[in-house]
Design an enzyme around this catalytic site. Structure first.
Site, PDB file in Angstrom:
ATOM      1  N   CYS A 117      17.101  29.804  67.666  1.00  0.00           N
ATOM      2  CA  CYS A 117      17.288  29.501  69.091  1.00  0.00           C
ATOM      3  C   CYS A 117      16.243  30.310  69.849  1.00  0.00           C
ATOM      4  O   CYS A 117      15.503  31.103  69.278  1.00  0.00           O
ATOM      5  CB  CYS A 117      18.706  29.828  69.534  1.00  0.00           C
ATOM      6  SG  CYS A 117      18.959  31.534  69.867  1.00  0.00           S
ATOM      7  N   ARG A 145      18.707  34.114  64.480  1.00  0.00           N
ATOM      8  CA  ARG A 145      20.166  33.975  64.498  1.00  0.00           C
ATOM      9  C   ARG A 145      20.737  33.478  63.157  1.00  0.00           C
ATOM     10  O   ARG A 145      21.423  32.491  63.079  1.00  0.00           O
ATOM     11  CB  ARG A 145      20.624  33.054  65.619  1.00  0.00           C
ATOM     12  CG  ARG A 145      20.040  33.286  66.986  1.00  0.00           C
ATOM     13  CD  ARG A 145      20.552  34.470  67.722  1.00  0.00           C
ATOM     14  NE  ARG A 145      21.947  34.430  68.060  1.00  0.00           N
ATOM     15  CZ  ARG A 145      22.469  33.838  69.145  1.00  0.00           C
ATOM     16  NH1 ARG A 145      21.694  33.186  69.954  1.00  0.00           N
ATOM     17  NH2 ARG A 145      23.768  33.883  69.387  1.00  0.00           N
ATOM     18  N   ARG A 197      25.760  26.288  80.595  1.00  0.00           N
ATOM     19  CA  ARG A 197      26.478  26.589  79.346  1.00  0.00           C
ATOM     20  C   ARG A 197      27.398  27.791  79.529  1.00  0.00           C
ATOM     21  O   ARG A 197      28.393  27.933  78.841  1.00  0.00           O
ATOM     22  CB  ARG A 197      25.461  26.886  78.230  1.00  0.00           C
ATOM     23  CG  ARG A 197      24.665  25.678  77.788  1.00  0.00           C
ATOM     24  CD  ARG A 197      23.873  25.982  76.562  1.00  0.00           C
ATOM     25  NE  ARG A 197      24.710  26.698  75.621  1.00  0.00           N
ATOM     26  CZ  ARG A 197      24.223  27.577  74.743  1.00  0.00           C
ATOM     27  NH1 ARG A 197      22.953  27.840  74.709  1.00  0.00           N
ATOM     28  NH2 ARG A 197      25.028  28.198  73.911  1.00  0.00           N
ATOM     29  N   ASP A 244      23.487  40.778  76.548  1.00  0.00           N
ATOM     30  CA  ASP A 244      23.683  39.615  77.429  1.00  0.00           C
ATOM     31  C   ASP A 244      23.491  39.962  78.901  1.00  0.00           C
ATOM     32  O   ASP A 244      23.554  39.077  79.748  1.00  0.00           O
ATOM     33  CB  ASP A 244      25.089  39.027  77.234  1.00  0.00           C
ATOM     34  CG  ASP A 244      25.227  38.381  75.875  1.00  0.00           C
ATOM     35  OD1 ASP A 244      26.353  38.045  75.486  1.00  0.00           O
ATOM     36  OD2 ASP A 244      24.203  38.237  75.183  1.00  0.00           O
ATOM     37  N   LYS A 259      33.693  33.069  78.337  1.00  0.00           N
ATOM     38  CA  LYS A 259      33.177  32.032  77.422  1.00  0.00           C
ATOM     39  C   LYS A 259      33.305  32.529  75.989  1.00  0.00           C
ATOM     40  O   LYS A 259      33.793  31.814  75.108  1.00  0.00           O
ATOM     41  CB  LYS A 259      31.712  31.753  77.740  1.00  0.00           C
ATOM     42  CG  LYS A 259      30.956  30.971  76.676  1.00  0.00           C
ATOM     43  CD  LYS A 259      29.514  30.668  77.055  1.00  0.00           C
ATOM     44  CE  LYS A 259      28.554  31.741  76.698  1.00  0.00           C
ATOM     45  NZ  LYS A 259      28.130  31.834  75.298  1.00  0.00           N
ATOM     46  N   ASN A 260      32.882  33.770  75.760  1.00  0.00           N
ATOM     47  CA  ASN A 260      32.777  34.261  74.381  1.00  0.00           C
ATOM     48  C   ASN A 260      34.100  34.700  73.775  1.00  0.00           C
ATOM     49  O   ASN A 260      34.161  35.008  72.587  1.00  0.00           O
ATOM     50  CB  ASN A 260      31.732  35.388  74.293  1.00  0.00           C
ATOM     51  CG  ASN A 260      30.330  34.837  74.476  1.00  0.00           C
ATOM     52  OD1 ASN A 260      30.126  33.612  74.475  1.00  0.00           O
ATOM     53  ND2 ASN A 260      29.373  35.708  74.675  1.00  0.00           N
TER      54      ASN A 260
HETATM   55  C1  EPZ Z   1      27.463  36.749  70.063  1.00  0.00           C
HETATM   56  O1  EPZ Z   1      26.479  36.033  69.337  1.00  0.00           O
HETATM   57  C2  EPZ Z   1      27.497  36.147  71.455  1.00  0.00           C
HETATM   58  N1  EPZ Z   1      27.892  34.740  71.367  1.00  0.00           N
HETATM   59  C3  EPZ Z   1      26.127  36.274  72.108  1.00  0.00           C
HETATM   60  O2  EPZ Z   1      26.255  35.788  73.435  1.00  0.00           O
HETATM   61  C4  EPZ Z   1      25.750  37.752  72.166  1.00  0.00           C
HETATM   62  O3  EPZ Z   1      24.448  37.876  72.699  1.00  0.00           O
HETATM   63  C5  EPZ Z   1      25.793  38.342  70.746  1.00  0.00           C
HETATM   64  O4  EPZ Z   1      27.091  38.130  70.167  1.00  0.00           O
HETATM   65  C6  EPZ Z   1      25.523  39.847  70.748  1.00  0.00           C
HETATM   66  O5  EPZ Z   1      26.454  40.491  71.557  1.00  0.00           O
HETATM   67  C7  EPZ Z   1      29.209  34.441  71.240  1.00  0.00           C
HETATM   68  O6  EPZ Z   1      30.054  35.307  71.157  1.00  0.00           O
HETATM   69  C8  EPZ Z   1      29.550  32.978  71.203  1.00  0.00           C
HETATM   70  P1  EPZ Z   1      25.676  38.645  66.498  1.00  0.00           P
HETATM   71  P2  EPZ Z   1      26.376  36.212  67.728  1.00  0.00           P
HETATM   72  O7  EPZ Z   1      26.099  38.000  65.228  1.00  0.00           O
HETATM   73  O8  EPZ Z   1      27.704  36.492  67.169  1.00  0.00           O
HETATM   74  C9  EPZ Z   1      22.061  39.415  63.489  1.00  0.00           C
HETATM   75  C10 EPZ Z   1      25.646  34.601  75.310  1.00  0.00           C
HETATM   76  O9  EPZ Z   1      24.707  34.840  76.059  1.00  0.00           O
HETATM   77  N2  EPZ Z   1      22.834  38.638  62.515  1.00  0.00           N
HETATM   78  O10 EPZ Z   1      26.529  39.737  67.055  1.00  0.00           O
HETATM   79  O11 EPZ Z   1      25.606  35.051  67.215  1.00  0.00           O
HETATM   80  C11 EPZ Z   1      21.633  38.572  64.673  1.00  0.00           C
HETATM   81  O12 EPZ Z   1      20.426  37.881  64.397  1.00  0.00           O
HETATM   82  C12 EPZ Z   1      25.442  34.665  73.824  1.00  0.00           C
HETATM   83  O13 EPZ Z   1      26.817  34.345  75.684  1.00  0.00           O
HETATM   84  C13 EPZ Z   1      22.316  38.460  61.224  1.00  0.00           C
HETATM   85  O14 EPZ Z   1      21.222  38.927  60.907  1.00  0.00           O
HETATM   86  O15 EPZ Z   1      25.496  37.530  67.610  1.00  0.00           O
HETATM   87  C14 EPZ Z   1      21.467  39.612  65.764  1.00  0.00           C
HETATM   88  O16 EPZ Z   1      20.206  40.229  65.630  1.00  0.00           O
HETATM   89  C15 EPZ Z   1      23.988  34.805  73.475  1.00  0.00           C
HETATM   90  N3  EPZ Z   1      23.046  37.747  60.325  1.00  0.00           N
HETATM   91  C16 EPZ Z   1      22.560  40.636  65.448  1.00  0.00           C
HETATM   92  O17 EPZ Z   1      22.920  40.408  64.080  1.00  0.00           O
HETATM   93  C17 EPZ Z   1      24.274  37.215  60.633  1.00  0.00           C
HETATM   94  O18 EPZ Z   1      24.908  36.578  59.761  1.00  0.00           O
HETATM   95  C18 EPZ Z   1      23.819  40.510  66.303  1.00  0.00           C
HETATM   96  O19 EPZ Z   1      24.162  39.137  66.337  1.00  0.00           O
HETATM   97  C19 EPZ Z   1      24.774  37.395  61.947  1.00  0.00           C
HETATM   98  C20 EPZ Z   1      24.047  38.125  62.856  1.00  0.00           C
END
Ligand code: EPZ
Length: 444
Positions: free
Chosen positions: A119, A124, A401, A308, A22-23
């Site tokens: 969420c 996020r 999803r 995840d 998916k990702n």
């Molecule tokens: C991706 O989300 C995945 N989604 C998530 O999978 C996964 O849990 C996550 O990466 C971590 O591995 C997809 O790839 C579509 P991040 P993403 O930006 O990119 C903070 C699933 O179950 N952050 O790596 O949204 C954030 O809050 C989903 O398939 C900021 O502060 O996650 C988090 O604490 C759930 N500011 C950390 O960084 C930003 O601008 C990592 O988030 C961006 C992120």
């Protein structure tokens, strides 16, 4: 809203084929926005609600999803894109919709995307994404819940992420692909889904290199050629089925996965006493053991233990022989499954970002509610191990999803599980759940 009804206590035995990621599919699908000269062909795309959502989003921009000769193959033509708005009603059901920012600003120098909002698992924010786009020369305005991005032209820059962000890295790569000059992304995320997207873009004429494990360079090119890619296997679906075998003391052969991407999960499950036999680079056998050892788990960005997989391995630890601590280091609120696992008889205490899990002898069936994608998977796993009474998991639109008709794959392994319409008592056969009228109040 559909429910899953599970009669647990049976070991899962047999073979399961892992679907496409998916990702990885999501960023590669939106990158089609930058390839408008030919039809884009993307294979091994899983049949998931999130994929349906991203297709709806592309269509709302003016893209056309064409008929294809395989159920898992997407054919997209983006030559007709004439709208640059990603509306709130789509973005709020799937935050990964913000991934359209990069390709729209790269190709059309403009985008207006609803802020995704929070969420179930955390706030996020997307500040890293927006700061990086500004560094590439874009003007970013946040107004009435929307982020508006414009640029006369984009110029390469050195982007330094405060912490690794998966979709942040993906958005910046796509924004930089057609920029003038070279962009260097430091503290880039290392998830394999990013490298799968890089392969797809490079095969389509981009020039992207991972020059160090956490450093990516993107040399801007004038134009791209054709997007034609087969998505890599979903390592989180694979990890989920590995736990399904372990928690039911089963014996499952997983096929069509990339074993290398599961090293941290294999190591942790082996430490817990699960027998794992690596048949080849894309097949493993997972045998549950009589006793499950309590092991501490701490989530972190790839290549460490994936956030995840935290909910799923917690289900396994609820039946371990001792006490363990599970620390969630990536998201600030990813323990929503704990209260539901306790309803099944688990003994878990949460303190800030760690959960203390004391193993119990058995879990008992109960009615539980899914709160986010991976929490729903952990409740199904716990239900499969609950030896007395039925487990009913409600709000399984979360599960749909990210897992392709999970109950079919589990039934083929010997699980007694069926999908039931909330107001029906008979199991649903093959009709699709009507996702459209179910709004995910929170999205993971
Ligand atoms: C991706 O989300 C995945 N989604 C998530 O999978 C996964 O849990 C996550 O990466 C971590 O591995 C997809 O790839 C579509 P991040 P993403 O930006 O990119 C903070 C699933 O179950 N952050 O790596 O949204 C954030 O809050 C989903 O398939 C900021 O502060 O996650 C988090 O604490 C759930 N500011 C950390 O960084 C930003 O601008 C990592 O988030 C961006 C992120």
């Amino acid at each position: 809203m559909d429910k899953m009804v599970i009669e647990g206590g049976f070991p899962l035995v047999g073979e399961v084929s892992i679907s496409g990621s998916k990702n990885a599919s999501l960023p590669i699908i939106v990158s089609s926005i930058m390839f408008d000269e030919f039809d884009c062909e993307i294979e091994n795309v899983p049949d998931l609600e999130d994929i349906k959502t991203i297709k709806k989003l592309l269509i709302s921009l003016g893209a056309v999803i064409k008929k294809s000769d395989a159920a898992d193959k997407l054919v997209i033509n983006t030559s007709g894109i004439n709208n640059f708005d990603a509306p709130y009603d789509l973005v709020k059901t799937m935050r990964a919709s913000v991934l359209v920012l990069g390709p729209l600003i790269a190709k059309y120098k403009r985008a207006r995307v609803s802020l995704p909002g929070g969420c179930a698992i955390g706030a996020r924010p997307i500040d890293f994404h927006l700061n990086a786009l500004k560094q590439l020369g874009a003007t970013v305005k946040v107004d009435h819940g929307y982020v508006e991005v414009f640029a006369d032209k984009l110029k390469g820059a050195v982007i330094n992420f405060p912490i690794p962000s998966v979709t942040g890295t993906e958005n910046v790569i796509m924004a930089a692909v057609l920029a003038e000059g070279t962009t260097i992304i430091k503290n880039a995320a290392r998830e394999p889904e990013i490298d799968d997207m890089i392969i797809a873009l490079n095969n389509g004429g981009a020039d992207i290199k991972r020059i160090e494990p956490s450093v990516i360079s993107v040399r801007g090119v004038k134009k791209l050629s054709r997007l034609c890619h087969r998505v890599l296997p979903d390592r989180i679906e694979a990890g989920t089925f590995m736990v399904a075998s372990a928690i039911t003391k089963g014996d499952i052969v997983l096929k069509n996965l990339n074993v290398h991407h599961l090293k941290s999960v294999i190591d942790k499950l082996s430490e817990a006493g699960v027998k794992i036999i690596i048949n080849s680079s894309n097949s493993i056998r997972v045998k549950g053991s009589k006793t499950i050892k309590s092991v501490d788990i701490s989530t972190a960005p790839y290549p460490d233990f994936p956030t995840d997989m935290q909910a799923q391995i917690m289900s396994l630890m609820t039946l371990s022989g001792g006490l363990c601590v599970i620390t969630e280091n990536v998201f600030e609120n990813r323990f929503m499954h704990v209260a539901e696992l306790i309803r099944l008889g688990a003994n878990i205490k949460v303190r800030n970002n760690f959960a203390i899990v004391k193993g119990v002898k058995k879990l008992s069936g109960a009615e539980v509610m899914a709160t986010d994608l991976r929490a729903s998977a952990s409740l199904v796993l716990a239900g499969l191990a609950s030896s007395d009474g039925l487990t009913t998991v409600s709000r399984i639109y979360h599960l749909d999803r990210g897992y392709e008709r999970m109950e079919k794959k589990l039934t083929a392994l010997g699980a007694i599980i069926s999908r039931v319409k909330a107001n029906d008592i008979s199991p649903v056969t093959d009709e699709e759940p009507k996702f459209g009228d179910v709004v995910c109040s929170k999205t993971a």
